[in-house]
Design an enzyme around this catalytic site. Sequence first.
Site, PDB file in Angstrom:
ATOM      1  N   GLU A  35      46.410   7.166  82.878  1.00  0.00           N
ATOM      2  CA  GLU A  35      45.167   7.834  83.243  1.00  0.00           C
ATOM      3  C   GLU A  35      44.138   6.796  83.673  1.00  0.00           C
ATOM      4  O   GLU A  35      44.142   5.668  83.179  1.00  0.00           O
ATOM      5  CB  GLU A  35      44.666   8.647  82.040  1.00  0.00           C
ATOM      6  N   ASP A  36      43.274   7.187  84.595  1.00  0.00           N
ATOM      7  CA  ASP A  36      42.230   6.277  85.062  1.00  0.00           C
ATOM      8  C   ASP A  36      41.076   6.193  84.074  1.00  0.00           C
ATOM      9  O   ASP A  36      40.656   5.111  83.694  1.00  0.00           O
ATOM     10  CB  ASP A  36      41.724   6.665  86.455  1.00  0.00           C
ATOM     11  N   ASP A  59      36.743  10.818  79.940  1.00  0.00           N
ATOM     12  CA  ASP A  59      35.339  11.210  79.758  1.00  0.00           C
ATOM     13  C   ASP A  59      35.248  12.095  78.522  1.00  0.00           C
ATOM     14  O   ASP A  59      35.217  11.605  77.418  1.00  0.00           O
ATOM     15  CB  ASP A  59      34.811  11.956  80.990  1.00  0.00           C
ATOM     16  N   PHE A  95      28.083   6.931  85.959  1.00  0.00           N
ATOM     17  CA  PHE A  95      28.937   7.432  87.032  1.00  0.00           C
ATOM     18  C   PHE A  95      29.601   6.242  87.709  1.00  0.00           C
ATOM     19  O   PHE A  95      28.940   5.464  88.387  1.00  0.00           O
ATOM     20  CB  PHE A  95      28.101   8.227  88.049  1.00  0.00           C
ATOM     21  N   ARG A 115      37.565   5.572  96.282  1.00  0.00           N
ATOM     22  CA  ARG A 115      38.807   5.363  95.534  1.00  0.00           C
ATOM     23  C   ARG A 115      39.424   3.999  95.819  1.00  0.00           C
ATOM     24  O   ARG A 115      40.036   3.394  94.943  1.00  0.00           O
ATOM     25  CB  ARG A 115      39.841   6.437  95.867  1.00  0.00           C
TER      26      ARG A 115
END
Length: 183
Positions: A103-104, A107, A156, A169
Amino acid sequence: MDAREIEADLTEVLITEAEIHAKLAELARQIEADYEGRPILLVGVLKGAVMVMADLARELRAHIEMDWMAVSSYGAGTKSTGVVRILKDLDTDVTGRHVLIAEDIIDSGLTLSWLRENLETRGAASVEICALLRKPDAAKVEVDVKYVGFEIPNQFVVGYGLDYAEKYRNLRDVAVLAPHVYS
């Protein structure tokens, strides 16, 4: 894409490409030790985890299999509701397999919590998570993540697979997106 090329869109670079690669190499050594003698099914969560999964897979010195899922948490607004739809399911049967989710970023943890439970109910022998980034201050549910690259502030961020409106990206670093871009 280099951060210098879009510096007006960023407030700061949090993690450089070199730091990311060094951390993924370190995580790969831990994974190899933990999974010695057990084959791994590496599952990437589209789209954000593409870079993490590719570079982690290249760092691993053992044979692995790879597959992809695309899931979506939806609801009013931009926040995850924990209600998840599978947009692209695995092609691989996970029954009896040792699954490592790549997973990147974590959150709220809502989607990842659901995904782990989903794979466990399909009969996976084990399900662990490797996330490049985690925002502890954004967590809404506790998710046991065995391999974490970096903990970051609740800002963010874009780059290294993370996007804003499908842009950024391909930024090589992880950087904080300037508020004027998304407000």
